[in-house]
Design a protein around this motif. Structure first.
Motif, PDB file in Angstrom:
ATOM      1  N   UNK A 248      18.199  -0.880  10.956  1.00  0.00           N
ATOM      2  CA  UNK A 248      19.463  -0.154  11.146  1.00  0.00           C
ATOM      3  C   UNK A 248      19.870   0.564   9.864  1.00  0.00           C
ATOM      4  N   UNK A 249      19.742  -0.117   8.737  1.00  0.00           N
ATOM      5  CA  UNK A 249      20.142   0.490   7.473  1.00  0.00           C
ATOM      6  C   UNK A 249      19.192   1.621   7.077  1.00  0.00           C
ATOM      7  N   UNK A 250      17.909   1.447   7.358  1.00  0.00           N
ATOM      8  CA  UNK A 250      16.944   2.500   7.041  1.00  0.00           C
ATOM      9  C   UNK A 250      17.213   3.759   7.853  1.00  0.00           C
ATOM     10  N   UNK A 251      17.615   3.570   9.109  1.00  0.00           N
ATOM     11  CA  UNK A 251      17.885   4.715   9.981  1.00  0.00           C
ATOM     12  C   UNK A 251      19.179   5.428   9.617  1.00  0.00           C
TER      13      UNK A 251
ATOM     14  N   UNK B 241      22.207  -8.965   2.329  1.00  0.00           N
ATOM     15  CA  UNK B 241      22.217  -8.293   1.028  1.00  0.00           C
ATOM     16  C   UNK B 241      20.806  -7.899   0.603  1.00  0.00           C
ATOM     17  N   UNK B 242      19.811  -8.715   0.930  1.00  0.00           N
ATOM     18  CA  UNK B 242      18.428  -8.327   0.664  1.00  0.00           C
ATOM     19  C   UNK B 242      18.082  -7.024   1.379  1.00  0.00           C
ATOM     20  N   UNK B 243      18.505  -6.915   2.644  1.00  0.00           N
ATOM     21  CA  UNK B 243      18.237  -5.682   3.403  1.00  0.00           C
ATOM     22  C   UNK B 243      19.005  -4.508   2.811  1.00  0.00           C
ATOM     23  N   UNK B 244      20.226  -4.747   2.381  1.00  0.00           N
ATOM     24  CA  UNK B 244      21.012  -3.675   1.769  1.00  0.00           C
ATOM     25  C   UNK B 244      20.345  -3.171   0.497  1.00  0.00           C
ATOM     26  N   UNK B 245      19.849  -4.093  -0.329  1.00  0.00           N
ATOM     27  CA  UNK B 245      19.184  -3.691  -1.567  1.00  0.00           C
ATOM     28  C   UNK B 245      17.959  -2.826  -1.283  1.00  0.00           C
ATOM     29  N   UNK B 246      17.241  -3.161  -0.234  1.00  0.00           N
ATOM     30  CA  UNK B 246      16.072  -2.362   0.122  1.00  0.00           C
ATOM     31  C   UNK B 246      16.449  -0.934   0.495  1.00  0.00           C
ATOM     32  N   UNK B 247      17.675  -0.767   0.975  1.00  0.00           N
ATOM     33  CA  UNK B 247      18.096   0.539   1.488  1.00  0.00           C
ATOM     34  C   UNK B 247      19.177   1.201   0.638  1.00  0.00           C
TER      35      UNK B 247
ATOM     36  N   UNK C 290      27.260   2.937  -1.415  1.00  0.00           N
ATOM     37  CA  UNK C 290      28.192   1.865  -1.770  1.00  0.00           C
ATOM     38  C   UNK C 290      27.979   0.717  -0.788  1.00  0.00           C
ATOM     39  N   UNK C 291      27.775  -0.471  -1.315  1.00  0.00           N
ATOM     40  CA  UNK C 291      27.638  -1.651  -0.464  1.00  0.00           C
ATOM     41  C   UNK C 291      28.755  -2.630  -0.795  1.00  0.00           C
ATOM     42  N   UNK C 292      29.600  -2.898   0.184  1.00  0.00           N
ATOM     43  CA  UNK C 292      30.643  -3.918   0.034  1.00  0.00           C
ATOM     44  C   UNK C 292      30.073  -5.212   0.611  1.00  0.00           C
ATOM     45  N   UNK C 293      29.810  -6.162  -0.269  1.00  0.00           N
ATOM     46  CA  UNK C 293      29.105  -7.387   0.109  1.00  0.00           C
ATOM     47  C   UNK C 293      30.080  -8.552   0.267  1.00  0.00           C
TER      48      UNK C 293
ATOM     49  N   UNK D 125      15.733 -10.026  -3.434  1.00  0.00           N
ATOM     50  CA  UNK D 125      15.391  -8.665  -3.865  1.00  0.00           C
ATOM     51  C   UNK D 125      16.127  -8.251  -5.131  1.00  0.00           C
ATOM     52  N   UNK D 126      16.424  -9.224  -5.975  1.00  0.00           N
ATOM     53  CA  UNK D 126      17.228  -8.952  -7.168  1.00  0.00           C
ATOM     54  C   UNK D 126      16.596  -7.877  -8.053  1.00  0.00           C
ATOM     55  N   UNK D 127      15.259  -7.820  -8.070  1.00  0.00           N
ATOM     56  CA  UNK D 127      14.590  -6.840  -8.919  1.00  0.00           C
ATOM     57  C   UNK D 127      14.904  -5.406  -8.568  1.00  0.00           C
ATOM     58  N   UNK D 128      15.341  -5.153  -7.328  1.00  0.00           N
ATOM     59  CA  UNK D 128      15.673  -3.787  -6.928  1.00  0.00           C
ATOM     60  C   UNK D 128      16.920  -3.267  -7.634  1.00  0.00           C
TER      61      UNK D 128
END
Length: 355
Positions: free
Chosen positions: A226-229, A245-251, A235-238, A277-280
């Motif tokens: 969904x996030x990729x599409x 959050x891992x998915x958000x970081x990827x996108x 801006x990500x409000x977590x 996915x902290x490295x992102x």
């Protein structure tokens, strides 16, 4: 009104995983003489409404475990934000009949400040006006901690970034804080595409009703897809941490901003809130702003304009509110359990007394 029955919700045991009514708390009733109970320079509050908030699970722990919020004290009543009316006062700032918002105990009648064990840094009591066309409980939700948290963090971090952004993603968005972020972002930055997620179709419908451009159920959808599409995310409000959050970081877009306002997925089990996915963050040069209500000079400055900015929007219906109401202090345990499992819809409040 001399001797009355005083309902109390006592904290009796630390949970190791999920909070359980009757196991970690116990509802009791005791007799109280409201005319003679010592106030020690404080006030006696008749409690009207108490607030059940997700963050309270963090407080249900051994006090030796460090955390930003004070631990609940075994043998003492649960305490949190409440709305009440003053019955007696030895404090010149308050008089009988005043309506107040306070950080007080889950009791039908509460002395503020209470026992020394409960006089921690969350000492808080203020007079509030009685709104004409709104319930007093609005000061626990949209015009209380959730709304003020959303407003101040957005003013400090979100609104400046939004000037050069296209997309906002809000996780755990169907509660009073999340819906505030969605609505206020649309008001202050109408060009933003707002993506929001929640854990049921009913909550997804709420997100659509408050203006989210894309709303989805994270329990059923492939969050990453969904996030990729619909991204990339600027801006990500977590509110949740963990796998979302891992998915958000990827996108996230390069030079994106994260406003870290909660990690409720790990409240009962820290492993569920882990982010892998902290490295992102460094790879995409992402700025992360941790935020706690009221902490810091910027937050205090932002809160100074809350009433002038938000009360007219609430009165006009541009900022909306939903409440999940529980009747009677006996129901506070169920409210606390359900807010920690996401079964509530809207701001969880417990109606303790009527005026």
């Amino acid at each position: 009104m001399p001797v009355v029955t005083n309902g109390r919700l006592i904290y009796v045991q630390h949970p190791t995983t999920h909070y359980e009514p009757g196991v970690h708390t116990k509802y009791v009733e005791e007799q109280l003489d409201t005319d003679t109970v010592p106030l020690n320079g404080g006030v006696l509050i008749k409690t009207l409404v108490v607030s059940a908030d997700p963050y309270m699970r963090y407080r249900m722990r051994d006090p030796n475990i460090p955390h930003f919020s004070p631990a609940v004290v075994i043998g003492q009543p649960i305490d949190n934000f409440v709305i009440g009316t003053i019955l007696r006062s030895e404090d010149p700032q308050f008089a009988a009949g005043d309506y107040v918002s306070a950080f007080s105990t889950f009791e039908t009648y509460a002395v503020y400040p209470g026992p020394k064990e409960l006089q921690h840094f969350l000492k808080y009591i203020v007079k509030i006006p009685k709104p004409e066309n709104l319930p007093l409980s609005i000061f626990l939700g949209t015009c209380g901690l959730p709304g003020k948290t959303a407003y101040s963090a957005w003013k400090i971090f979100g609104e400046p970034k939004a000037k050069t952004s296209k997309t906002l993603f809000v996780s755990g968005a169907a509660g009073p804080l999340g819906t505030f972020v969605v609505e206020y972002a649309k008001i202050t930055s109408p060009h933003l595409k707002v993506i929001a997620c929640a854990g049921s179709q009913q909550k997804v419908d709420i997100l659509k009703s408050v203006g989210a451009d894309v709303a989805f159920n994270y329990k059923e959808a492939d969050v990453n897809k969904v996030l990729a599409e619909n991204g990339p995310i600027d801006i990500y409000w977590d509110n949740v941490a963990g796998s979302i959050t891992d998915a958000a970081l990827q996108n996230m877009n390069m030079f994106g901003t994260i406003i870290a306002c909660g990690a409720i997925s790990g409240a009962s089990n820290p492993k569920d809130g882990a982010v892998t996915n902290f490295g992102l963050i460094f790879q995409k040069v992402i700025t992360v702003h941790g935020f706690l209500y009221g902490f810091g000079d910027d937050a205090q400055k932002a809160l100074g304009t809350f009433d002038a900015d938000i009360m007219p929007l609430v009165a006009s219906g541009k900022i909306t509110s939903r409440e999940h109401r529980y009747q009677g202090l006996q129901e506070a345990e169920r409210a606390l359990a359900e807010v920690h499992s996401g079964k509530n819809v809207g701001k969880s409040i417990v109606i303790v007394s009527h005026e």
